[in-house]
Motif scaffolding. Structure first.
Motif, PDB file in Angstrom:
ATOM      1  N   THR A  98       0.741  -1.170  -0.047  1.00  0.00           N
ATOM      2  CA  THR A  98      -0.085   0.054  -0.096  1.00  0.00           C
ATOM      3  C   THR A  98       0.943   1.200   0.190  1.00  0.00           C
ATOM      4  O   THR A  98       1.874   1.378   0.823  1.00  0.00           O
ATOM      5  CB  THR A  98      -0.846   0.077   1.215  1.00  0.00           C
ATOM      6  N   GLN A  99       0.278   2.160  -1.022  1.00  0.00           N
ATOM      7  CA  GLN A  99       1.154   3.489  -0.680  1.00  0.00           C
ATOM      8  C   GLN A  99       0.322   4.560  -0.324  1.00  0.00           C
ATOM      9  O   GLN A  99       1.083   5.522   0.385  1.00  0.00           O
ATOM     10  CB  GLN A  99       1.772   3.533  -2.217  1.00  0.00           C
ATOM     11  N   VAL A 100      -0.968   4.568  -0.970  1.00  0.00           N
ATOM     12  CA  VAL A 100      -1.829   5.558  -0.428  1.00  0.00           C
ATOM     13  C   VAL A 100      -3.296   5.010   0.195  1.00  0.00           C
ATOM     14  O   VAL A 100      -3.579   4.104  -0.219  1.00  0.00           O
ATOM     15  CB  VAL A 100      -2.471   6.515  -1.503  1.00  0.00           C
ATOM     16  N   GLU A 101      -3.592   5.370   1.481  1.00  0.00           N
ATOM     17  CA  GLU A 101      -4.607   5.004   2.030  1.00  0.00           C
ATOM     18  C   GLU A 101      -5.579   6.378   2.034  1.00  0.00           C
ATOM     19  O   GLU A 101      -5.366   7.297   2.533  1.00  0.00           O
ATOM     20  CB  GLU A 101      -4.430   4.648   3.424  1.00  0.00           C
ATOM     21  N   LEU A 102      -6.806   6.190   1.445  1.00  0.00           N
ATOM     22  CA  LEU A 102      -7.664   7.156   1.408  1.00  0.00           C
ATOM     23  C   LEU A 102      -8.761   6.882   2.743  1.00  0.00           C
ATOM     24  O   LEU A 102      -9.294   5.796   2.712  1.00  0.00           O
ATOM     25  CB  LEU A 102      -8.486   7.043   0.098  1.00  0.00           C
TER      26      LEU A 102
END
Length: 128
Positions: A55-59
């Motif tokens: 995972t690089q981005v968590e919204l």
């Protein structure tokens, strides 16, 4: 050293579907999955780079907007191979640029900032 990498960057969003579409279509990340936080309010979506399972981005959707005291992130930067080509590509998505032009650093690296769907600052960065 026990710390090995950045796990992810969490970005508060107001509309999960819109933000997932933006980070997929404009940035080029792949959705890895979604999760309800368990409190009945907060929803999470995880996105990463094509072919990578990390995972690089968590919204994060569901906060009431008063979270600023927990910390602020100035921007999130993505490395690109060809800045000019990427800027031309995302212009087709009607992104709003923050700086009027590409900035070139003394070492030859180049970058440009633009807004995400909730006003978050995003940078495309081409190393020297």
């Amino acid at each position: 050293m026990a710390v090995r990498k950045i796990e992810h960057v969490g970005i508060m969003v107001t509309n999960m579907e819109r933000s997932v579409a933006f980070y997929r279509d404009v940035i080029g990340l792949e959705p890895l999955g979604t999760l309800d936080h368990g409190n009945g309010t907060i929803k999470l979506a995880f996105l990463g780079f094509p072919g990578a399972k990390e995972t690089q981005v968590e919204l994060i959707e569901g906060y009431d907007g008063t979270l600023a005291e927990e910390g602020k992130v100035h921007h999130i930067a993505f490395t690109v191979d060809d800045l000019d080509a990427e800027l031309a590509r995302i212009e087709k998505h009607d992104v709003k640029f923050i700086d009027p032009d590409v900035t070139t650093l003394p070492n030859g690296a180049r970058y440009r900032f633009f807004y995400g769907p909730d006003g978050e600052w995003i940078e495309f960065f081409q190393p020297a």
